[in-house]
Design an enzyme around this catalytic site. Structure first.
Site, PDB file in Angstrom:
ATOM      1  CG  HIS A   1       1.536   2.302   1.004  1.00  0.00           C
ATOM      2  ND1 HIS A   1       2.635   2.207   1.304  1.00  0.00           N
ATOM      3  CD2 HIS A   1       1.349   1.100   0.142  1.00  0.00           C
ATOM      4  CE1 HIS A   1       3.456   1.533   0.636  1.00  0.00           C
ATOM      5  NE2 HIS A   1       2.642   0.819  -0.326  1.00  0.00           N
TER       6      HIS A   1
ATOM      7  CG  ASP B   1      -4.856   5.545 -12.176  1.00  0.00           C
ATOM      8  OD1 ASP B   1      -3.782   5.608 -12.800  1.00  0.00           O
ATOM      9  OD2 ASP B   1      -5.103   6.393 -11.169  1.00  0.00           O
TER      10      ASP B   1
ATOM     11  CG  ASP C   1       4.216  -4.389   0.182  1.00  0.00           C
ATOM     12  OD1 ASP C   1       2.944  -5.194  -0.422  1.00  0.00           O
ATOM     13  OD2 ASP C   1       4.509  -3.546  -0.592  1.00  0.00           O
TER      14      ASP C   1
ATOM     15  CG  ASP D   1       4.185  -5.572  -3.562  1.00  0.00           C
ATOM     16  OD1 ASP D   1       4.980  -6.121  -2.511  1.00  0.00           O
ATOM     17  OD2 ASP D   1       3.624  -4.542  -3.586  1.00  0.00           O
TER      18      ASP D   1
ATOM     19  CE1 TYR E   1      -1.188  -4.618  -6.094  1.00  0.00           C
ATOM     20  CE2 TYR E   1       1.040  -4.423  -5.787  1.00  0.00           C
ATOM     21  CZ  TYR E   1      -0.101  -4.058  -5.308  1.00  0.00           C
ATOM     22  OH  TYR E   1      -0.353  -3.349  -4.131  1.00  0.00           O
TER      23      TYR E   1
ATOM     24  CG  HIS F   1       5.207  -0.575  -2.685  1.00  0.00           C
ATOM     25  ND1 HIS F   1       4.745  -1.690  -3.061  1.00  0.00           N
ATOM     26  CD2 HIS F   1       5.934   0.080  -3.816  1.00  0.00           C
ATOM     27  CE1 HIS F   1       4.340  -1.725  -4.569  1.00  0.00           C
ATOM     28  NE2 HIS F   1       5.197  -0.628  -4.935  1.00  0.00           N
TER      29      HIS F   1
HETATM   30  N1  Q9C Z   1       5.971   2.201 -10.483  1.00  0.00           N
HETATM   31  C1  Q9C Z   1       0.854  -1.569  -2.221  1.00  0.00           C
HETATM   32  O1  Q9C Z   1       1.836  -2.723  -2.681  1.00  0.00           O
HETATM   33  N2  Q9C Z   1       2.455   2.904  -7.626  1.00  0.00           N
HETATM   34  N3  Q9C Z   1       0.689  -0.562  -2.685  1.00  0.00           N
HETATM   35  C2  Q9C Z   1       3.846   3.162  -7.565  1.00  0.00           C
HETATM   36  C3  Q9C Z   1       5.634   2.851  -9.213  1.00  0.00           C
HETATM   37  C4  Q9C Z   1       1.879   2.912  -6.411  1.00  0.00           C
HETATM   38  C5  Q9C Z   1       1.450  -0.218  -3.678  1.00  0.00           C
HETATM   39  C6  Q9C Z   1       4.437   3.425  -8.956  1.00  0.00           C
HETATM   40  C7  Q9C Z   1       2.020   1.445  -5.607  1.00  0.00           C
HETATM   41  C8  Q9C Z   1       1.112   1.204  -4.509  1.00  0.00           C
HETATM   42  C9  Q9C Z   1       0.131  -1.890  -1.240  1.00  0.00           C
HETATM   43 ZN    ZN Z   2       3.331  -3.099  -2.046  1.00  0.00          ZN
END
Ligand code: Q9C
Ligand code: ZN
Length: 621
Positions: free
Chosen positions: A135, A20, A172, A265, A305, A174
């Site tokens: 999240h 994945d 973060d 990130d 990441y 996101h």
């Molecule tokens: N390219 C945290 O950083 N994928 N979660 C998004 C966009 C999910 C991130 C795809 C990213 C989750 C904790």
């Molecule tokens: Zn994030």
């Protein structure tokens, strides 16, 4: 008081068992690499190490439904195929047989950190955890997150420690929509998040991630969203967001505890964020947050990441938590136009809820927090050679007396030790009659002994040395002048604010933006005779000015100041928490007017002063 590092090796057990591409970035190496780097740099050894414990069912129940917790418990016995099917029911989630255990440790780590800080065992700390949490929702896993670690820790701090005001800072990249949903109607938790948004075209694609989502019912104004509509945001954008959005609101809120959803990130190199902020930026952000809540900052890892960028950013944050000076920020300190548009849109959306973002004045007060009295003093003893001191003093009549000369010798000695890197900062006491002359010599000496750019913050009635050249190497900023005036881009004067709101605006909207734009390698703070700053104000100012100059701050204190002032200054320059300013009172119209006028004059040169893009977005001007 120290810094806790909460961790457990078991949290490296969960990993992706099938293909994945979206989920593979959330891997065990995120933790092992960061921890190794902390050890290599000797930072882990300086922390109080705590082994994470599992959160109890009741603790998970502070945020999650019993059915959801039971479902997670059940995943321990599932085979790979079943885990994959269940994972598919959520957005960007994978489960592993160890996920339940890891996620309970992650939440437990956040709880232990909060307990250690609120028990006074440490001042602050970081929980290095996975899976992340922000999240996750009452009955749903989302975006790699299983239990909402930070939300659980906040509820726990309310229930078990009786806290009334908790600030959550989510840096973060996101949007932590899970945290937002959990606290959106709760005025006792202020949630701030910046996030990659791109006008809604970035994951998780939510309308409620935009700046106009400000909370609901009694929680109106206690959700603060700063959407980034372009990638590439960097150090200037992040610092500007703190100075012009988060910190004004946070000082007004006056939290008792700061929780950080510390995702990295948002740093350079990260494949998810595509941002440009360097690891050093996180030292600055951490340092700024330590000005709140008596320095009680509990950070919990979220995303991040790019293993190298993540590790470096984690090290920077821990260094700042330990009180070390933050390395200077690289790159031009000029926010992007798109960032300024975002900042302005949040300020407009939040202005109805926060006095510190408004322009009209009504005096009001907010609750106070206790001031912990300092106990230890940083004491620098020594003196420059007598001939050298006398040579510098010769042109100044005020420095003819022995007492003044002795004080000057100490100032010059400190200055040299700061400039050659032996100490980062210092404090010297000056006789009232020699304050201006001592400062004059300190500026000349600093410039001739290696400082490229020197920021001089003169508080009180201290005249600018008459023959100081306006060559751009010295930025002279006088607080306590008769009127607001920018005689040049390097010669600024502003009256002493009489309200806490006015003082904070002066510092956050004028002094720090100037300082971060100028990028000095030395800051001189001179608290002249009758400077009028209260001790906590002077301490906050000195603590904040460590940021723009790599910690190189020399404070000259007038001898008529209280003895406690030198003590509290020594503490903050050492990296201890800044004392509380006390009740918030709104800036007066005159104070607001003075700042607006100066900002207008100075903005073309000093870009960190901007809060709206030059093109002029909605509500600008
Ligand atoms: N390219 C945290 O950083 N994928 N979660 C998004 C966009 C999910 C991130 C795809 C990213 C989750 C904790
Ligand atoms: Zn994030």
């Amino acid at each position: 008081m120290g810094t806790a590092l909460v961790y457990h090796e078991d949290m490296t057990a969960a990993r992706l068992l099938w293909d994945d591409p979206e989920c593979e970035i959330e891997c065990p190496e995120r933790l092992t690499t960061a921890l190794e780097r902390l050890q290599q740099r000797g930072l882990e050894q300086r922390c109080l190490r705590l082994a994470a414990r599992e959160a109890s069912e009741a603790e998970l129940g502070l945020v999650h439904s019993p059915e959801y917790v039971a479902l997670l418990q059940g995943t321990q016995a599932l085979g790979t195929g079943e885990l994959q099917t269940l994972s598919g029911q959520y957005d960007a989630v994978y489960f592993h047989p160890s996920t339940f255990h890891c996620a309970r440790l992650a939440a437990g780590a956040a709880l232990q950190l909060v307990d250690a800080v609120l028990a006074g065992a440490v001042r602050n700390g970081l929980a290095l955890v996975r899976p992340p949490g922000h999240h996750s929702q009452r009955a749903a896993a989302n975006g790699f997150c299983v239990f909402n670690n930070v939300a659980i820790a906040a509820k726990h701090a309310q229930r078990q420690h009786g806290l009334h005001r908790i600030l959550i800072v989510d840096w973060d990249v996101h949007h932590g929509q899970g945290i937002q949903y959990i606290f959106e109607d709760d005025p006792s938790v202020l949630y701030f998040s910046w996030h990659r948004y791109e006008h809604g075209r970035f994951w998780p694609y939510l309308r409620e991630s935009d700046a106009d989502a400000v909370g609901q019912g009694p929680g109106l104004g206690f959700t603060v969203n700063l959407p980034w509509n372009q990638v590439g945001m960097g150090n200037a954008d992040y610092v500007a967001a703190f100075l012009h959005v988060l910190l004004p609101v946070a000082f007004e809120f006056n939290p008792e505890l700061v929780l950080v959803s510390a995702g990295f990130d948002s740093a350079i190199g990260d494949p998810e964020g595509q941002m440009q902020a360097t690891p050093e930026c996180f030292a600055h952000l951490t340092q700024l947050l330590q000005m709140l809540a008596g320095g009680r900052v509990c950070a919990v890892l979220e995303g991040g990441y790019h293993l190298e960028s993540l590790s470096q950013s984690v090290c920077m944050m821990v260094q700042a938590l330990l009180g070390d000076p933050a390395p200077p920020l690289s790159g031009p300190m000029v926010p992007h136009a798109s960032a300024l548009e975002s900042i302005q849109s949040v300020r407009v959306a939040q202005a109805p809820h926060w006095m510190s973002l408004q322009q009209q004045a009504v005096a009001l007060t907010a609750p106070d927090a206790a001031l912990a009295l300092p106990s230890d003093v940083l004491c620098e003893e020594g003196s420059a050679p007598q001939e050298e001191t006398q040579a510098w003093a010769r042109p100044h009549e005020a420095l003819a007396q022995d007492r003044a000369l002795t004080a000057l010798g100490k100032v010059l000695y400190l200055l040299d030790r700061i400039l050659d890197g032996q100490v980062s900062s210092g404090i010297a006491v000056t006789p009232a009659s020699a304050a201006a002359a001592t400062l004059d010599v300190a500026i000349r000496c600093g410039l001739s002994h290696g400082a490229q750019r020197l920021l001089c913050l003169a508080v009180g009635q201290l005249d600018r040395p008459p023959d100081l050249t306006d060559d751009g190497r010295t930025l002279w900023l006088n607080i306590g002048g008769k009127e607001a005036a920018a005689l040049s881009m390097f010669h600024v004067s502003v009256p002493l604010p009489g309200t806490t709101g006015g003082f904070l605006s002066c510092v956050l909207a004028l002094v720090l933006p100037l300082a971060y734009s100028f990028q000095p390698d030395l800051v001189l703070v001179a608290l002249g005779p009758a400077h009028g700053l209260r001790d906590p104000q002077a301490a906050l100012l000195a603590a904040l000015l460590r940021g723009p100059a790599g910690g190189r701050v020399l404070v000259l204190v007038d001898e008529e100041s209280t003895p406690q002032l030198a003590v509290v200054l020594a503490r903050v320059l050492h990296g201890e928490a800044a004392p509380s300013l006390g009740p918030f009172s709104m800036a007066s119209p005159e104070e607001v007017q003075a700042l607006m006028q100066l900002r207008g004059q100075l903005e073309p040169r000093w870009k960190m002063l901007q809060v709206a893009s030059e093109a002029g977005g909605p509500g600008s001007g």
